[in-house]
Enzyme design. Sequence first.
Site, mmCIF file in Angstrom:
data_model
loop_
_atom_site.group_PDB
_atom_site.id
_atom_site.type_symbol
_atom_site.label_atom_id
_atom_site.label_comp_id
_atom_site.label_asym_id
_atom_site.label_seq_id
_atom_site.Cartn_x
_atom_site.Cartn_y
_atom_site.Cartn_z
ATOM 1 N N ASP A 54 0.837 -1.144 -0.080
ATOM 2 C CA ASP A 54 0.013 0.088 -0.184
ATOM 3 C C ASP A 54 1.033 1.259 -0.189
ATOM 4 O O ASP A 54 1.802 1.139 0.647
ATOM 5 C CB ASP A 54 -1.054 0.046 1.138
ATOM 6 N N ASP A 60 -0.067 8.221 7.568
ATOM 7 C CA ASP A 60 0.000 6.789 7.996
ATOM 8 C C ASP A 60 1.389 7.022 8.915
ATOM 9 O O ASP A 60 1.308 6.535 9.845
ATOM 10 C CB ASP A 60 0.461 6.049 6.774
ATOM 11 N N GLU A 83 1.073 -1.813 11.109
ATOM 12 C CA GLU A 83 0.885 -1.999 9.392
ATOM 13 C C GLU A 83 2.000 -1.483 9.010
ATOM 14 O O GLU A 83 2.489 -1.944 7.836
ATOM 15 C CB GLU A 83 -0.296 -1.460 9.046
ATOM 16 N N GLU A 84 2.529 -0.254 9.440
ATOM 17 C CA GLU A 84 3.624 0.430 8.813
ATOM 18 C C GLU A 84 5.047 -0.027 9.116
ATOM 19 O O GLU A 84 6.239 0.552 8.804
ATOM 20 C CB GLU A 84 3.544 1.932 9.150
ATOM 21 N N ASP A 103 -3.236 -0.991 13.388
ATOM 22 C CA ASP A 103 -3.241 -0.197 11.943
ATOM 23 C C ASP A 103 -3.384 1.187 12.226
ATOM 24 O O ASP A 103 -4.469 1.680 12.588
ATOM 25 C CB ASP A 103 -4.481 -0.714 11.078
ATOM 26 N N LEU A 105 -3.397 4.141 10.696
ATOM 27 C CA LEU A 105 -4.608 4.909 10.164
ATOM 28 C C LEU A 105 -5.239 4.170 8.953
ATOM 29 O O LEU A 105 -4.759 4.246 7.769
ATOM 30 C CB LEU A 105 -4.029 6.233 9.848
ATOM 31 N N ASP A 106 -6.228 3.537 9.221
ATOM 32 C CA ASP A 106 -6.784 2.517 8.076
ATOM 33 C C ASP A 106 -7.764 3.388 7.293
ATOM 34 O O ASP A 106 -8.308 4.642 8.082
ATOM 35 C CB ASP A 106 -8.142 1.663 9.030
ATOM 36 N N GLU A 255 -6.223 -6.008 11.718
ATOM 37 C CA GLU A 255 -7.450 -5.771 11.253
ATOM 38 C C GLU A 255 -8.632 -6.591 11.452
ATOM 39 O O GLU A 255 -9.514 -6.273 12.151
ATOM 40 C CB GLU A 255 -7.445 -5.249 9.729
HETATM 41 P P1 AFP Z 1 -6.281 2.164 2.723
HETATM 42 O O1 AFP Z 1 -5.789 2.146 4.117
HETATM 43 O O2 AFP Z 1 -4.946 2.294 1.706
HETATM 44 O O3 AFP Z 1 -7.139 3.420 2.338
HETATM 45 O O4 AFP Z 1 -6.743 0.829 2.412
HETATM 46 C C1 AFP Z 1 -7.969 0.479 3.063
HETATM 47 C C2 AFP Z 1 -8.419 -0.870 3.084
HETATM 48 O O5 AFP Z 1 -7.218 -1.766 3.556
HETATM 49 C C3 AFP Z 1 -9.576 -1.046 4.195
HETATM 50 O O6 AFP Z 1 -10.054 -0.361 5.060
HETATM 51 C C4 AFP Z 1 -10.764 -0.953 2.829
HETATM 52 O O7 AFP Z 1 -11.824 -2.094 3.544
HETATM 53 C C5 AFP Z 1 -10.195 -1.783 1.740
HETATM 54 O O8 AFP Z 1 -8.854 -1.209 1.840
HETATM 55 C C6 AFP Z 1 -10.839 -1.205 0.429
HETATM 56 O O9 AFP Z 1 -10.086 -1.801 -0.679
HETATM 57 P P2 AFP Z 1 -10.821 -1.502 -1.992
HETATM 58 O O10 AFP Z 1 -10.165 -0.201 -2.472
HETATM 59 O O11 AFP Z 1 -10.262 -2.472 -3.030
HETATM 60 O O12 AFP Z 1 -12.032 -1.274 -1.979
#
Ligand code: AFP
Length: 308
Positions: A54, A60, A83-84, A103, A105-106, A255
């Site tokens: 990612d 983050d 996560e980082e 994580d 900053l999800d 997560e």
């Molecule tokens: P980010 O932290 O890079 O925004 O990713 C978020 C994630 O890991 C999770 O929180 C979401 O449910 C999922 O990605 C969304 O994934 P899609 O972009 O494939 O829908």
Amino acid sequence: MERGNHNINNIENNDITQILNIIKSACRTISYVIKMSNNISLSKSKNKTNVSGDVINKIDDIANEILIYELKHCPLIKNIASEEEKYIISTNYNNGKYLVCFDPLDGSSNIDINITTGTIFTIFKYDNDRDDKINDGNNIVASGYSLYSGSTQLIICDNNKVSQYQLIDYTFQLINDNIKIPIKGNFYSINDSLSEKWTDKRYTTLINEFKEDCYSTRWVGSLVADAHRTLIKGGFFAYPENTSNKEGKIRLLYEAYPFAHIFKIAGGKSSNGLIDNVLNIPFPKNIHQKTTIILSSPEEYNKFINTN
Ligand code: AFP
């Protein structure tokens, strides 16, 4: 009293309260940074990716540093996984009894458009009788997540219940002391655009059934937001494995395990599509192991297990 399947005593209770207070303080600081900064600049890419591939944004890194700085001085904590960070971070406290995973900053790819993000965390107790081993998610003693949104909220699952707090006047004030998931909901939450890539076609059948039953779809793309809505309003959330993410996208340790713990205590269900209850998946060798995840109300989960 018990947390998950884990018997607790007063000393452990005090330990966990102490660690949760540190996490609360970190979440308050992260919330402050998000609210007081230019969100577009917080979303700036650091031109690097984490071990899961990612893109790492400025926020983050900031959230990660805040959490690590606050947690690594706590003598109760032996190890930290983020996560980082590529590897587990060992603190100076080898006798610490706990592993804290998060994580930071999800949903950070949503920060520039001012959509809900959050911090997901979980606390494991090492099994002292088994040479400081952790078997699986049943070693969790507390878990939770924050939501950085219109308001900042914190969901904490400990002491066999799920409580909800809101940041008002710089303190987290209790607004719901025992969340229970509805038996059934009206929403399903899944990234439908990937349906052609799903390798397990039960999801296609199930989603068609939901459509026939007049469910509405919701997809924010931040696990914290989509799982939170499912917890409060009921329904079905899933991120299935697909041809690009053969093991799923959601990380087991920081997560899937915490949400499985929260959903279990709130009366809901979790699965990786094969094993009922994500907490029963063995502790991963790789801290960034991915998994398919389902988080659901009991009724929708029954529909899933009866789908061929
Ligand atoms: P980010 O932290 O890079 O925004 O990713 C978020 C994630 O890991 C999770 O929180 C979401 O449910 C999922 O990605 C969304 O994934 P899609 O972009 O494939 O829908």
